[in-house]
Design an enzyme around this catalytic site. Sequence first.
Site, short mmCIF file in Angstrom:
data_model
loop_
_atom_site.label_atom_id
_atom_site.label_comp_id
_atom_site.label_asym_id
_atom_site.label_seq_id
_atom_site.Cartn_x
_atom_site.Cartn_y
_atom_site.Cartn_z
N GLY A 100 33.14 34.09 54.41
CA GLY A 100 34.39 34.06 54.71
C GLY A 100 34.98 32.69 55.09
CB SER A 101 34.43 29.38 53.90
OG SER A 101 34.61 29.52 52.65
NE ARG A 128 36.85 50.67 40.75
CZ ARG A 128 35.81 49.67 40.81
NH1 ARG A 128 35.48 48.82 41.64
NH2 ARG A 128 35.15 49.60 39.77
CG HIS A 188 37.99 32.84 39.75
ND1 HIS A 188 36.86 33.67 39.99
CD2 HIS A 188 37.67 31.92 38.71
CE1 HIS A 188 36.15 33.76 38.91
NE2 HIS A 188 36.56 32.50 38.14
CG LEU A 206 36.87 40.32 36.16
CD1 LEU A 206 36.83 40.83 37.82
CD2 LEU A 206 35.43 40.38 35.78
CD GLU A 211 37.00 28.20 46.42
OE1 GLU A 211 37.02 29.27 47.07
OE2 GLU A 211 35.97 28.09 45.60
#
Length: 201
Positions: A12-13, A65, A109, A144, A174
Amino acid sequence: MTNIAVLVSGRGSNLQAIIDSIENGYLMARIGIVISDVVDAYALTRAKKHGIEAVFLDPTGFASRELYEKEVLKFLKAQKIDLLLLAGYMRIVGKTLLSAYKNRILNIHPALLPAFPGLHAQKQAFDHGVKVAGCTVHFVDEALDGGPIILQKCVEVRGDGTADTLADRILEQEHKIYPEAVKLFVENRLCIEGRKVRIIS
Ligand code: GRF
């Protein structure tokens, strides 16, 4: 004020970077809920430390899902969530969430997409021998790591580095571009035109 949910699976950074950006006044938004598919994800602890509702939803308890995402959706609706952020969420997002939150799901990403989608992107890039790596914030669609790109940041690959040191240097970036992209979203400054995202100045 934009009400955000963050889906996580791990440390969770990036969640922390969003929390910090809200707390220091950079981002005018709130986080209504953090949902993890992993019971001991450190991201849940981070959320609780900041007084944010943190929920573990066990995917093994659902037959598909679709059923899992319907459960996620119940929490999002109960909290009146406007924007969904994936931050190290290790599941593919399916039709249920995609249609409920069309053009309202973002992901970070750790590669310069469309190069190196999927898992271990930093190592894929390093092993490939790229000279420039980086990270991407993009809208999430059915492909994706394939939705329209909002922001990217380059990181030079150093000759004396390793895949791990490269990943660390990418992560630093990020933490800058994810809050930046979320800010653009909450300020209504992102306009999707086909594959392209126009940033309204
Ligand atoms: C980050 O590298 C992100 O780009 C990728 O998963 C990792 C999550 O890290 N999608 P963290 O949980 O935000 O620290």
